[in-house]
Design an enzyme around this catalytic site. Sequence first.
Site, short mmCIF file in Angstrom:
data_model
loop_
_atom_site.label_atom_id
_atom_site.label_comp_id
_atom_site.label_asym_id
_atom_site.label_seq_id
_atom_site.Cartn_x
_atom_site.Cartn_y
_atom_site.Cartn_z
N HIS A 259 0.84 -1.21 0.00
CA HIS A 259 0.00 0.00 0.00
C HIS A 259 0.88 1.26 0.00
CE1 HIS A 259 -3.65 2.36 1.18
NE2 HIS A 259 -2.74 3.13 1.75
N GLU A 260 1.81 1.32 0.95
CA GLU A 260 2.66 2.52 1.05
C GLU A 260 3.57 2.63 -0.17
OE1 GLU A 260 1.81 4.63 3.14
OE2 GLU A 260 0.60 3.38 4.47
N HIS B 130 1.80 4.57 -2.78
CA HIS B 130 2.01 6.02 -2.57
C HIS B 130 3.39 6.44 -3.05
CE1 HIS B 130 -1.57 7.13 -0.29
NE2 HIS B 130 -1.37 6.19 0.62
N GLU C 117 -4.32 8.50 -2.74
CA GLU C 117 -4.93 7.29 -2.20
C GLU C 117 -5.28 6.33 -3.34
OE1 GLU C 117 -4.69 7.25 1.00
OE2 GLU C 117 -5.59 5.27 1.32
#
Lengths: 504, 504
Positions: A266-267, A270, A296
């Site tokens: 997830h990170e 980003h 996001e």
Amino acid sequence: MQAFDSAYEQLAGHFRRIGQLGEIEAVVEWDQAVNMPAAAGPARAAAVANLAFMRHELLVQPRVADWIENAKAQRDLGTWELANLQEAERLFLRARAIPAALVEASAVADKTCEQAWRRYRGENNFTDFAPYLEKVVALKREVAQALADTLGVDPYDALVDEYEPGASRATIDSVFVPLREFLPSFAEEVIERQRGTKIVQPTGPFSVPDQRALGLRLMAASGFDTNRGRLDVSHHPFCGGVPGDVRITTRYDEQDFTSGLMGVLHEAGHGKYEQGLPQQWEHQPVGAARGMVLHESQSLLQEMQVCRSPEFLEFAAPLFRRAFAVRAESEPAAFSLANLQALYLRVKPSLIRVDADEVTYPAHVILRYEIERDLIDGSLCVSELPEVWDAGMKSLLGLNTAGDDKNGCMQDVHWPSGAFGYFPLYTLGAVAAAQLYSSAKAASPQIPEAIRQGDFAPLNAWLAANVWSRASSVSTQQLLVDATGSELAPTCFIEHLKNRYLGS
Amino acid sequence: MQAFDSAYEQLAGHFRRIGQLGEIEAVVEWDQAVNMPAAAGPARAAAVANLAFMRHELLVQPRVADWIENAKAQRDLGTWELANLQEAERLFLRARAIPAALVEASAVADKTCEQAWRRYRGENNFTDFAPYLEKVVALKREVAQALADTLGVDPYDALVDEYEPGASRATIDSVFVPLREFLPSFAEEVIERQRGTKIVQPTGPFSVPDQRALGLRLMAASGFDTNRGRLDVSHHPFCGGVPGDVRITTRYDEQDFTSGLMGVLHEAGHGKYEQGLPQQWEHQPVGAARGMVLHESQSLLQEMQVCRSPEFLEFAAPLFRRAFAVRAESEPAAFSLANLQALYLRVKPSLIRVDADEVTYPAHVILRYEIERDLIDGSLCVSELPEVWDAGMKSLLGLNTAGDDKNGCMQDVHWPSGAFGYFPLYTLGAVAAAQLYSSAKAASPQIPEAIRQGDFAPLNAWLAANVWSRASSVSTQQLLVDATGSELAPTCFIEHLKNRYLGS
């Protein structure tokens, strides 16, 4: 020396300096979360506040207004320069809109309330916490009004605009109204369907070095450039740093490797956005990530759309089994592809937003949005929060939170720390992710097959061209129109959920 | 708001802000050495330069001069406030003495030369490196002259004064003349005496986690507070951060644990000084460590005076054996107390300063001092460096460096990066360490016995009272007079060497 620079060049030079202070702030804030001994906290907080104050002072200097006005008269600016000028003006106007005394009072109230929250949340004590939050809300209303007067929008929209420029209640409602309609019965259907599936939770311990090595392997496979970034540990996972030096964090649970791993991916989503921003516009307003919705969207596209898909898990499952070989050999059923897929797609209503799956997550967000919107427009009081929360959880997820404010309206740090207008963007990001991934696959049909081989290159090429490289040169909506043919709409998200969870 | 503050209070508030920027700079520079991916280097360097520039701008604001003048007329200032005022003026005068264009030209020359050094040192190519160093020296002479005009001292002394306020060639010569007389024949005698001792080098591998755990154990035993500091890894060990958050680093050699370990204890000695500075004077000029001589005295007192002593090794040897149990069991001779002592006190002339023992180290420093002094006063040219270096190494240590500039005059980063006036302070620090430790033991005779038990408390109590807590409230010489009864003198250092190496 600067006498021969144009107004635009002087403005850009000034913003480079502001951006460099921002870079320093980003590194120091990462350090605060990752390395700093706790005892150094108060002194560090004061030093960072001083730095932020100096950055703000640079931003609101009167000569910035002069440069902007004079640059507008220049006839030699290209598209990106004009967009940069527009972004610079937006930042300047927002920064100058709020009187310094109000900025300070609001910051002090936020910090005080956050500290109170840390104490009273543990005690499940809403009564003693409420006065602090009331103070935050009262000042936030003043801030919103000051911004609204300057920007010519509604107060709540002015708060949303800080995180997602141009977004408003109209944008949010265009997505949330259909979702509120679709999701409750859909979630029930999925849960009913999953009732028959037997899921085996792999049991640990999974050593932190093993989890970290696997996380690094998968984030590199996804295209995160470790020559321009790092992976570390912090209590709350985040993506910090700057485009040339992206610092992502996760946390590891020795009994459950699945959450820490998805945290990394997830990170890293980003982080890839940050790393893909155009380097020649570093430190300029137009060179920054567009806003929270696209940010996001990039983490959720990677985590939810790609990394929980069967094709990615086909690539990853053998790596899981190799990384945790001893456990995998003693529990082959837990490490089977089918079981891993079921684990990563399990839908289960829960009280806690950060633990929610992608089907029930929007309900948490919709509840918070409706509440914060009403708090800011004054139609709801802080004292009514527990009651409204409980009613919302019952209606949206069928869960009872009465008397459990700790895991109810006191669960998130956002409101106590003054972040209003942020929650809805999580779900707008999920919706944008589905929309972008659908268009990416339409444009490059080889993407799923490449993912199955652990090859993110076709996907990343599409994202780089259609999202990352555009930075803040156009609005989020324009970017979506250019990339997907339409403004933000929940259609693809709903299709994605139906397809993934009901196979329809 | 500040209308009712006295000039002194306004000055102190201003320096708090400057100090907070310095705190941020310290954390970011530590990050640069410890965490930063290499590709982020250029952008980070520019951002840090911008921060340093802003700090400099704050320091030289004209109102600082007004506050200083008005504060001098105040009759309500105590001893520390007066000392703070004096330190603030010293910093202000030094910062304002050098024209901005010269500061920049000199910084650019330093940076360019350091890059050239990294390239040409590897190639052992002094000829192509020399023009870069000539530029550095030429500009450094201008800087020294500008400072000298303001401070009313000689140019070289003005450079030394940056690192050690108040020190001069006279201070240095008062120590170096007797040492130059004493050391060469003494070193020969020690080497002759050690010729008979058989030393067994323990063989690895010694795992990094094991070395780190032992380092943490010993640095904590020495009194370094890990609630207000950290231990990490960097290419060049250093002590950074700020008093409330001290960041020390070391590097580990898997084949030799002894050097990494002494590195930790050396840097922890620096760190304890920082941690012992008076917290109520944080960020004020008077609250800073006094200068390089006392700073180096604290690291060398810990490393050389204490941690290479028989009493400390009696405490540490069993910990070494436990930390590296497998190796220690297979090589008991290497891990015997007598062998460890011999290892840590081996004297051997070498080409490289950073590898030198405490007996031959001063020769390296004296050579560099004599050369840099002559470079700055113009009696020596950069082109003569290799020849002068070789002659000096022959005369001081009996070593031949002809044709080996890489390990001769090009070995250190100091000159290429513009640090002139720094080298002599290493040896003044060693001399101060011996002088302070001798007085500490005279005042608290239980110190050696406590060290034998791993108890640094009596030593630390004496250092806290006589060195750390005094910060910059008095000069280095005054502090030494108060703590030891005399100004800096080589007597104790010479006694220490005779006693340790010849037992006389």
